[in-house]
Design a protein around this motif. Structure first.
Motif, PDB file in Angstrom:
ATOM      1  N   ASN A  22       0.856  -1.178   0.000  1.00 35.81           N
ATOM      2  CA  ASN A  22       0.000   0.000   0.000  1.00 35.81           C
ATOM      3  C   ASN A  22       0.897   1.235   0.000  1.00 35.81           C
ATOM      4  N   VAL A  23       0.830   2.034  -1.078  1.00 36.47           N
ATOM      5  CA  VAL A  23       1.667   3.226  -1.212  1.00 36.47           C
ATOM      6  C   VAL A  23       0.786   4.460  -1.064  1.00 36.47           C
ATOM      7  N   GLU A  24       1.215   5.370  -0.192  1.00 40.65           N
ATOM      8  CA  GLU A  24       0.451   6.590   0.060  1.00 40.65           C
ATOM      9  C   GLU A  24       1.165   7.784  -0.552  1.00 40.65           C
ATOM     10  N   ARG A  25       0.395   8.640  -1.230  1.00 45.62           N
ATOM     11  CA  ARG A  25       0.971   9.881  -1.745  1.00 45.62           C
ATOM     12  C   ARG A  25       0.165  11.046  -1.185  1.00 45.62           C
ATOM     13  N   ARG A  37      -4.563  12.806   1.207  1.00 45.54           N
ATOM     14  CA  ARG A  37      -3.827  11.548   1.148  1.00 45.54           C
ATOM     15  C   ARG A  37      -4.554  10.590   0.218  1.00 45.54           C
ATOM     16  N   ARG A  38      -3.834   9.992  -0.717  1.00 48.05           N
ATOM     17  CA  ARG A  38      -4.387   8.972  -1.613  1.00 48.05           C
ATOM     18  C   ARG A  38      -3.509   7.733  -1.501  1.00 48.05           C
ATOM     19  N   THR A  39      -4.143   6.564  -1.472  1.00 45.51           N
ATOM     20  CA  THR A  39      -3.388   5.326  -1.411  1.00 45.51           C
ATOM     21  C   THR A  39      -3.683   4.473  -2.633  1.00 45.51           C
TER      22      THR A  39
END
Length: 76
Positions: A22-25, A37-39
């Motif tokens: 799971n990568v959060e930007r 925040r978008r994952t």
């Protein structure tokens, strides 16, 4: 062209030699001027089955390994 490297958290390691990361930007919303925040989940190749759920890993872009896998685990 350099390969992209992302950092995220392992959320699943149920499959053999595959982990779901799971990568959060974070970015500023253009209208609201608020940090959002978008994952996104990526499937990554883990050849030694070392990664466990909750580990923070770096993943690197690679050639397609299977239908959904286009990333490999670089470091834990």
């Amino acid at each position: 062209m350099p390969k992209r490297i992302l950092q995220g958290t392992v959320v699943s390691s149920a499959n053999d030699k595959t982990v779901t990361v799971n990568v959060e930007r974070r970015f500023t919303h253009p209208l609201l001027k608020k940090t959002v925040r978008r994952t996104k989940k990526y499937r990554a190749h883990d050849s030694d089955n070392k990664c466990q759920v909750g580990d923070i890993v770096s993943i690197e872009e690679c050639a397609p390994i299977s239908k959904n896998k286009r990333w490999t685990v670089v470091a834990e």
